[in-house]
Design a protein around this motif. Structure first.
Motif, mmCIF file in Angstrom:
data_model
loop_
_atom_site.group_PDB
_atom_site.id
_atom_site.type_symbol
_atom_site.label_atom_id
_atom_site.label_comp_id
_atom_site.label_asym_id
_atom_site.label_seq_id
_atom_site.Cartn_x
_atom_site.Cartn_y
_atom_site.Cartn_z
ATOM 1 N N VAL A 76 -75.139 30.445 -1.469
ATOM 2 C CA VAL A 76 -74.146 30.879 -2.449
ATOM 3 C C VAL A 76 -73.717 29.719 -3.334
ATOM 4 C CG1 VAL A 76 -71.878 31.916 -2.742
ATOM 5 C CG2 VAL A 76 -73.333 32.679 -0.901
ATOM 6 N N ARG A 77 -73.596 28.540 -2.725
ATOM 7 C CA ARG A 77 -73.213 27.375 -3.529
ATOM 8 C C ARG A 77 -74.281 27.054 -4.572
ATOM 9 N NH1 ARG A 77 -71.988 22.679 0.315
ATOM 10 N NH2 ARG A 77 -71.756 21.421 -1.557
ATOM 11 N N GLY A 78 -75.557 27.212 -4.162
ATOM 12 C CA GLY A 78 -76.661 26.994 -5.098
ATOM 13 C C GLY A 78 -76.618 28.018 -6.224
ATOM 14 N N LEU A 79 -76.306 29.256 -5.845
ATOM 15 C CA LEU A 79 -76.240 30.320 -6.835
ATOM 16 C C LEU A 79 -75.152 30.019 -7.862
ATOM 17 C CD1 LEU A 79 -77.112 33.201 -7.670
ATOM 18 C CD2 LEU A 79 -75.257 34.059 -6.241
ATOM 19 N N MET A 80 -74.031 29.529 -7.353
ATOM 20 C CA MET A 80 -72.924 29.235 -8.253
ATOM 21 C C MET A 80 -73.311 28.123 -9.220
ATOM 22 S SD MET A 80 -69.066 29.329 -7.319
ATOM 23 C CE MET A 80 -68.116 27.862 -7.508
ATOM 24 N N ALA A 81 -74.012 27.104 -8.710
ATOM 25 C CA ALA A 81 -74.469 26.023 -9.579
ATOM 26 C C ALA A 81 -75.414 26.567 -10.644
ATOM 27 C CB ALA A 81 -75.158 24.950 -8.738
ATOM 28 N N THR B 67 -80.234 18.265 -8.424
ATOM 29 C CA THR B 67 -80.102 19.042 -9.660
ATOM 30 C C THR B 67 -79.236 18.288 -10.664
ATOM 31 O OG1 THR B 67 -80.193 21.028 -8.319
ATOM 32 C CG2 THR B 67 -79.455 21.293 -10.586
ATOM 33 N N ARG B 68 -78.119 17.767 -10.151
ATOM 34 C CA ARG B 68 -77.217 17.024 -11.034
ATOM 35 C C ARG B 68 -77.911 15.784 -11.593
ATOM 36 N NH1 ARG B 68 -73.044 16.509 -7.284
ATOM 37 N NH2 ARG B 68 -73.382 18.695 -6.772
ATOM 38 N N LEU B 69 -78.695 15.143 -10.722
ATOM 39 C CA LEU B 69 -79.413 13.934 -11.152
ATOM 40 C C LEU B 69 -80.400 14.270 -12.269
ATOM 41 C CD1 LEU B 69 -80.750 11.358 -8.621
ATOM 42 C CD2 LEU B 69 -82.146 11.959 -10.584
ATOM 43 N N TYR B 70 -81.191 15.368 -12.090
ATOM 44 C CA TYR B 70 -82.181 15.766 -13.100
ATOM 45 C C TYR B 70 -81.497 16.150 -14.391
ATOM 46 C CZ TYR B 70 -85.802 15.761 -9.533
ATOM 47 O OH TYR B 70 -86.672 15.382 -8.555
ATOM 48 N N GLU B 71 -80.348 16.821 -14.234
ATOM 49 C CA GLU B 71 -79.635 17.279 -15.410
ATOM 50 C C GLU B 71 -79.238 16.098 -16.287
ATOM 51 O OE1 GLU B 71 -76.261 19.597 -14.358
ATOM 52 O OE2 GLU B 71 -75.814 20.146 -16.420
ATOM 53 N N GLY B 72 -78.776 15.031 -15.646
ATOM 54 C CA GLY B 72 -78.354 13.847 -16.393
ATOM 55 C C GLY B 72 -79.520 13.062 -16.952
ATOM 56 N N ARG B 73 -80.655 13.059 -16.233
ATOM 57 C CA ARG B 73 -81.737 12.161 -16.606
ATOM 58 C C ARG B 73 -82.804 12.869 -17.438
ATOM 59 N NH1 ARG B 73 -85.369 9.803 -11.924
ATOM 60 N NH2 ARG B 73 -86.326 11.825 -12.335
#
Ligand code: ZN
Lengths: 83, 390
Positions: free
Chosen positions: B317-322, B291-297
């Protein structure tokens, strides 16, 4: 087991009585410090009884003395190691 | 022979009979005492099993008081003292036992071993060390003594000695301790790395691999060394090998690995790798990394689409928080207030969670440890897989 023991005891008492009656004639004994004359059977039976009792006392003294000695030795070791 | 002489045998015979009978009845009586003792003993045991240690202690003490021959009772009593934390009493008891005369050698070594454990518990590690070393030298109960010695050296972080003794243990018992020895070499490598002795660190990593061919930790240290030296290709290879060796450590390995991909500008390769990992690994870490990679690219839209798609497949829950963090800017007004409450709630939910658990003793931890802090076994602390965890 107990019954057998009682029967044996009675048998031996009867044997003792018979033995005493059969050997009722007096025999004289010289013990050095005294002279006495006893029935032969009675003398025999009292000798057996005396031996029996002396044996019992010896065994009892032997075990209880050994116990006490060991107890004392252990206590000494303990006091030297914990001091 | 005159039969009257036979009569002389009768009184000694009677003496012998009386003596024998008295002996026998005494033995019988002490036998009764032993019975009484063992009923006491079982009572004590019962208390012990019911965790009523106070009562058990009392019974055992009385038992030891009036029968000084029961070595086992003393040993049990010493153990009890130690478990209760009354180490000084345990030490005194075991010292008494060791100094007692007439104790069989076997019992004496057992008592010595217990004494050593008392010393360990009391923190008198040097005394414990000499005691266990003596036992090993005497070749008495050597495997147990060696295990204790290894534990001491681990505690004191004397890894070379630990390795030596672990090898001796291996030779003695025939059990395979190579995984543990590899961990010791990894500790040495870490130590050297922190002191800047990089070639030495690499040597230790090599030793670790010699012990355990696919040692995850050694791969990770090798990756870190290479990455710090700027050998990015080498580092990526090491980290990928670590994941191949044990996929459970993905959450530990992904951050430095992604860092290496980013520094060498190979984001496409990173994407392919993460995609491939996601097939085999069912935690949330690779999803969040992608997700972080797609967000940047590719921008926020693609990232959010990808994340929501994945969250349906693996609720977390961690995914939900993201997801909440990513969509926070898009909402306003009352919805934003609700969003803030939701975010706080998920954060609170994650705060108290243990992320790792020892597979052997169940110890829960927030950070990763190579040696379980509770049961001291190596490599058993692993990420927890669950909605609120990995
Ligand atoms: Zn553990």
């Amino acid at each position: 087991m107990r019954l057998i023991a009682i029967i044996f005891l009675l048998l031996f008492i009867a044997a003792g009585v018979v033995f005493g009656a059969l050997n009722a004639d007096l025999a004289s004994f010289d013990l050095g410090f005294a002279q006495l004359s006893l029935p032969k059977g009675g003398a025999m039976l009292s000798a057996v009884l005396l031996g029996w009792i002396l044996g019992g006392i010896t065994a009892w003294l032997g075990t209880s003395l050994g116990h006490r000695r060991r107890r004392r030795r252990e206590r000494k070791v303990e006091s030297t190691t914990t001091a | 022979m005159n039969p009257i002489w036979l009569l002389a045998l009768v009184p000694p015979l009677a003496f012998a009979c009386g003596w024998w009978l008295a002996r026998r009845s005494h033995v019988k009586r002490s036998g009764e005492r032993v019975n009484e003792l063992s009923s006491d003993y079982f009572r004590g045991l019962n208390y012990l099993l019911n965790e009523e240690q106070d009562k058990a202690l009392e019974v055992f003490l009385r038992l030891a008081e009036y029968n000084r021959d029961t070595v086992e009772t003393h040993l049990a009593l010493g153990n009890l003292f130690r478990k209760r934390g009354e180490v000084d009493r345990a030490i005194r008891l075991h010292q008494h036992l060791v100094s007692r005369q007439g104790l069989s050698d076997e019992m004496k070594t057992v008592a010595l071993l217990e004494l050593g454990e008392d010393y360990m518990r009391a923190g008198l590690l040097d005394r414990a060390e000499t005691l266990f070393s003596d036992l090993v030298a005497m070749d008495a109960l050597a495997p147990s003594a060696l295990r204790h010695l290894i534990a001491i050296y681990q505690h004191e972080r004397e890894w070379h000695k630990a390795i030596d003794h672990a090898r001796r243990l291996e030779a003695m018992t025939g059990e395979d301790e190579s995984a543990m020895i590899a961990q010791f070499y990894c500790e040495l490598a870490e130590q050297s790395r922190q002191h800047g002795a990089r070639t030495e660190a690499r040597d230790y990593v090599r030793d670790a691999f010699a012990c355990q061919e696919n040692c995850v930790r050694a791969h990770m240290i090798a990756g870190r060394l290479s990455s710090e030296d700027g050998e990015l290709e080498q580092a990526i290879a090491s980290y990928e090998a670590a994941i191949a060796a044990d996929i459970a450590f993905v959450p530990e390995i992904l951050p430095p690995l992604l860092n290496c991909y980013a520094r060498s500008g190979q984001m496409d390769r990173a994407e392919a790798f993460l995609r491939e990992i996601m097939e085999r690994y069912h935690g949330i870490s690779p999803v969040l990394a992608l997700t972080r990679l797609y967000e940047g690219r590719d921008g926020e839209r693609t990232a959010i689409d990808f994340l929501t798609g994945q969250l349906r497949k693996r609720p977390s829950v961690r995914g939900l928080m993201a997801l909440i963090d990513a969509t926070m800017d898009k909402v306003s007004g009352e919805a934003r207030e609700n969003y803030l409450i939701l975010r706080d709630l998920t954060r609170k939910l994650l705060e108290g969670q243990a992320m790792y658990r020892c597979s052997r003793c169940g110890f829960g931890a927030k950070a990763h440890h190579w040696q379980c802090p509770s049961c001291k076994s190596w490599g058993t602390v692993r990420p927890i897989h669950g909605v609120a965890n990995e």
